[in-house]
Write a protein that holds these residues in place. Structure first.
Motif, PDB file in Angstrom:
ATOM      1  N   UNK A 194       0.872  -1.164   0.000  1.00 30.57           N
ATOM      2  CA  UNK A 194       0.000   0.000   0.000  1.00 30.57           C
ATOM      3  C   UNK A 194       0.911   1.216   0.000  1.00 30.57           C
ATOM      4  N   UNK A 195       0.766   2.114  -0.989  1.00 28.86           N
ATOM      5  CA  UNK A 195       1.710   3.206  -1.200  1.00 28.86           C
ATOM      6  C   UNK A 195       0.988   4.539  -0.996  1.00 28.86           C
ATOM      7  N   UNK A 196       1.565   5.354  -0.140  1.00 30.85           N
ATOM      8  CA  UNK A 196       1.133   6.742   0.000  1.00 30.85           C
ATOM      9  C   UNK A 196       2.362   7.617  -0.260  1.00 30.85           C
ATOM     10  N   UNK A 197       2.236   8.553  -1.161  1.00 30.54           N
ATOM     11  CA  UNK A 197       3.379   9.342  -1.609  1.00 30.54           C
ATOM     12  C   UNK A 197       3.800  10.345  -0.537  1.00 30.54           C
ATOM     13  N   UNK A 198       5.096  10.473  -0.355  1.00 30.46           N
ATOM     14  CA  UNK A 198       5.692  11.402   0.620  1.00 30.46           C
ATOM     15  C   UNK A 198       6.593  12.366  -0.159  1.00 30.46           C
ATOM     16  N   UNK A 199       6.439  13.676   0.046  1.00 25.72           N
ATOM     17  CA  UNK A 199       7.294  14.626  -0.701  1.00 25.72           C
ATOM     18  C   UNK A 199       8.760  14.432  -0.368  1.00 25.72           C
ATOM     19  N   UNK A 200       9.554  14.684  -1.320  1.00 21.60           N
ATOM     20  CA  UNK A 200      11.009  14.625  -1.205  1.00 21.60           C
ATOM     21  C   UNK A 200      11.521  13.248  -0.787  1.00 21.60           C
ATOM     22  N   UNK A 201      10.742  12.214  -1.091  1.00 21.26           N
ATOM     23  CA  UNK A 201      11.180  10.830  -0.814  1.00 21.26           C
ATOM     24  C   UNK A 201      12.197  10.414  -1.861  1.00 21.26           C
ATOM     25  N   UNK A 202      13.242   9.739  -1.387  1.00 19.64           N
ATOM     26  CA  UNK A 202      14.241   9.254  -2.342  1.00 19.64           C
ATOM     27  C   UNK A 202      13.613   8.191  -3.244  1.00 19.64           C
ATOM     28  N   UNK A 203      14.136   8.033  -4.452  1.00 15.58           N
ATOM     29  CA  UNK A 203      13.598   6.999  -5.351  1.00 15.58           C
ATOM     30  C   UNK A 203      13.738   5.587  -4.736  1.00 15.58           C
ATOM     31  N   UNK A 204      12.769   4.750  -5.042  1.00 13.75           N
ATOM     32  CA  UNK A 204      12.741   3.354  -4.537  1.00 13.75           C
ATOM     33  C   UNK A 204      12.847   2.399  -5.728  1.00 13.75           C
ATOM     34  N   UNK A 205      13.692   1.366  -5.572  1.00 13.64           N
ATOM     35  CA  UNK A 205      13.778   0.358  -6.647  1.00 13.64           C
ATOM     36  C   UNK A 205      13.191  -0.976  -6.166  1.00 13.64           C
ATOM     37  N   UNK A 206      13.148  -1.916  -7.069  1.00 17.58           N
ATOM     38  CA  UNK A 206      12.532  -3.230  -6.767  1.00 17.58           C
ATOM     39  C   UNK A 206      13.335  -3.996  -5.724  1.00 17.58           C
ATOM     40  N   UNK A 207      14.653  -3.848  -5.723  1.00 19.12           N
ATOM     41  CA  UNK A 207      15.485  -4.558  -4.737  1.00 19.12           C
ATOM     42  C   UNK A 207      15.147  -4.084  -3.334  1.00 19.12           C
ATOM     43  N   UNK A 208      14.947  -2.776  -3.187  1.00 15.71           N
ATOM     44  CA  UNK A 208      14.603  -2.238  -1.873  1.00 15.71           C
ATOM     45  C   UNK A 208      13.245  -2.762  -1.414  1.00 15.71           C
ATOM     46  N   UNK A 209      12.279  -2.776  -2.345  1.00 12.63           N
ATOM     47  CA  UNK A 209      10.954  -3.286  -1.981  1.00 12.63           C
ATOM     48  C   UNK A 209      11.021  -4.755  -1.546  1.00 12.63           C
ATOM     49  N   UNK A 210      11.799  -5.552  -2.282  1.00 15.35           N
ATOM     50  CA  UNK A 210      11.932  -6.976  -1.947  1.00 15.35           C
ATOM     51  C   UNK A 210      12.581  -7.138  -0.580  1.00 15.35           C
ATOM     52  N   UNK A 211      13.587  -6.324  -0.267  1.00  8.28           N
ATOM     53  CA  UNK A 211      14.223  -6.401   1.041  1.00  8.28           C
ATOM     54  C   UNK A 211      13.258  -6.064   2.165  1.00  8.28           C
ATOM     55  N   UNK A 212      12.378  -5.036   1.917  1.00  4.12           N
ATOM     56  CA  UNK A 212      11.388  -4.722   2.953  1.00  4.12           C
ATOM     57  C   UNK A 212      10.441  -5.912   3.195  1.00  4.12           C
ATOM     58  N   UNK A 213      10.038  -6.623   2.133  1.00  2.00           N
ATOM     59  CA  UNK A 213       9.141  -7.788   2.286  1.00  2.00           C
ATOM     60  C   UNK A 213       9.801  -8.868   3.148  1.00  2.00           C
ATOM     61  N   UNK A 214      11.057  -9.103   2.884  1.00  3.23           N
ATOM     62  CA  UNK A 214      11.786 -10.127   3.650  1.00  3.23           C
ATOM     63  C   UNK A 214      11.902  -9.704   5.108  1.00  3.23           C
ATOM     64  N   UNK A 215      12.206  -8.397   5.352  1.00  7.45           N
ATOM     65  CA  UNK A 215      12.338  -7.911   6.720  1.00  7.45           C
ATOM     66  C   UNK A 215      11.036  -8.053   7.491  1.00  7.45           C
ATOM     67  N   UNK A 216       9.930  -7.910   6.821  1.00  9.33           N
ATOM     68  CA  UNK A 216       8.627  -7.990   7.479  1.00  9.33           C
ATOM     69  C   UNK A 216       8.133  -9.442   7.624  1.00  9.33           C
ATOM     70  N   UNK A 217       8.958 -10.413   7.239  1.00  2.81           N
ATOM     71  CA  UNK A 217       8.598 -11.824   7.432  1.00  2.81           C
ATOM     72  C   UNK A 217       7.808 -12.442   6.315  1.00  2.81           C
ATOM     73  N   UNK A 218       7.865 -11.829   5.122  1.00  3.30           N
ATOM     74  CA  UNK A 218       7.112 -12.394   3.997  1.00  3.30           C
ATOM     75  C   UNK A 218       8.019 -13.058   2.968  1.00  3.30           C
TER      76      UNK A 218
END
Length: 428
Positions: A1-25
């Protein structure tokens, strides 16, 4: 679920995948294409959004039944963040596939422990086991080796082939093993595969000399004493041993019973029987010993020797020794023979014009009857009447024993006299 935040650094697919793993998925089924698209949308889209990027998946269970329904195999796909396969779940899957028979629960448990597998056989059908036909087991004595025997001098006696098997009354002859019905088989889906029952077969209806035991319908036993003969579906017992002829091929005959020879008894061959001996041909130099009677349809020649506890009957005799316990009957003539009977000797009863006793010795206790006795052109014919040769032989043996005992008594008497006179220092 994505809510945009101003001045957020760009996000790539590797970062998203790492967040999924960190959250136990990390164990879930990851949709990499959705993650790649989410990274693009995050960096380029100015509106909030929701995207499916991973799923929890339970283990997938697949059951495959062979075309002949004689086996079932199991495949388990690894669970992705969901429930692993359990034996209960596998059994439910087998039931859903119609597999109800021959389930191997050990194989099911092993497959579940592996978490993922393929081609594991978890059920087997059973082929039908056809029944066995009725079988017959011989219980009679094994035929002794009838090969020629080696005598005490190490030489092969080609006339002596050993004894012939004999069974007594009541002896077991054969056991019948009844046919079996067999064992039905089945498929893994519970279809019955019927077995072929064995073909039953009773003992043969006509078995002379044999009978079924009163306490065992599957046991055949002898109803008389004689020679066992195997026939189809049984054994019969012949009280008479019947042989074509007695020669080097047949060997000597030793039989506990009656012997019938359909042909001749060859030179040097021997027939011993506790019963009668019947010879349809001639006895040419053979030896016959019977506990009963001896009957020879032909002649007795060639220095043949006949001895019977009963009577001896022959058509004619020449240069033969004949001893009988009761009587000797020679239908035609007897030439140069040794005849000995404890009762009577009758010669020429069937052919008075040819009946004659010439040469040799004839000894009888009660009677000698012959149309013509002796001949002026042949040797001396000796006749002894009123004597019992067997008693005389016993008497002679006793006399010889008495003489030996007397000699021993005399020697002992001399020894006693000598020791009495000279003393007995050695304690003889």
């Amino acid at each position: 679920s994505v809510e945009l935040v101003p001045e957020r650094a760009p996000v790539d697919s590797v970062t998203l995948l790492g967040w999924l793993v960190e959250q136990g998925y990390g164990d879930c089924l990851i949709h990499t294409e959705a993650i790649d698209q989410a990274a693009l949308d995050i960096n380029g889209n100015k509106k909030p959004f929701v995207m499916l990027v991973a799923q929890r998946c339970d283990a997938a269970i697949q059951v495959q039944v062979s075309p002949d329904e004689m086996s079932a195999t199991l495949a388990i796909l690894l669970a992705r963040g969901g429930e692993a396969a359990t034996p209960e779940a596998v059994l439910q899957a087998l039931a859903a596939a119609g597999v109800t028979q021959g389930i191997d629960r050990v194989a099911v448990a092993w497959a579940c422990e592996q978490r993922a597998c393929t081609g594991v056989v978890v059920a087997n059908g059973l082929l039908p086991e056809d029944g066995h036909d009725a079988a017959f087991e011989e219980l009679i004595p094994v035929q002794e080796d009838r090969a020629p025997k080696v005598d005490e001098n190490g030489l092969i006696d080609y006339r002596e082939h050993g004894t012939i098997a004999v069974v007594k009354t009541g002896a077991p002859l054969m056991r019948r093993k009844p046919a079996t019905t067999g064992v039905d088989g089945y498929t893994v889906r519970g279809k019955v595969l019927p077995a072929r029952p064995g073909q039953d077969q009773p003992f043969a209806a006509q078995l002379p000399g044999a009978e079924v035991a009163c306490d065992d319908p599957n046991l055949l036993q002898a109803s008389l004493t004689g020679q066992p003969v195997r026939v189809q579906y049984g054994v019969m017992v012949e009280p008479i041993l019947r042989v074509p002829e007695v020669n080097m091929a047949s060997g000597n005959i030793h039989y506990d019973g009656t012997v019938q020879v359909d042909g001749e008894v060859g030179h040097g061959m021997k027939v011993q029987a506790t019963g009668d001996i019947l010879v349809a041909g001639m006895v040419d130099g053979g030896v016959l010993e019977a506990g009963g009677n001896i009957t020879v349809t032909g002649g007795v020649v060639g220095r043949a020797k006949l001895r019977a506890a009963g009577s001896v009957t022959a058509r004619f005799a020449e240069a033969a020794q004949i001893h009988a316990g009761t009587s000797i009957v020679i239908h035609d003539m007897a030439l140069e023979c040794e005849l000995q009977s404890l009762n009577q000797i009758i010669v020429g009863d069937a052919s008075p014009q040819r009946g004659r006793l010439i040469g040799g010795v004839a000894t009888a206790m009660m009677l000698l009857k012959v149309p013509l006795l002796g001949s002026a052109t042949s040797g001396v014919t000796r006749v002894v009447m009123g004597t019992n040769p067997e008693l005389e032989a016993k008497h002679k043996a006793l006399q010889e024993r008495i003489e030996k005992e007397d000699a021993a008594h005399s020697s002992l008497h001399k020894l006693v006299v000598h020791l009495t006179t000279t003393g007995d220092p050695k304690g003889l």
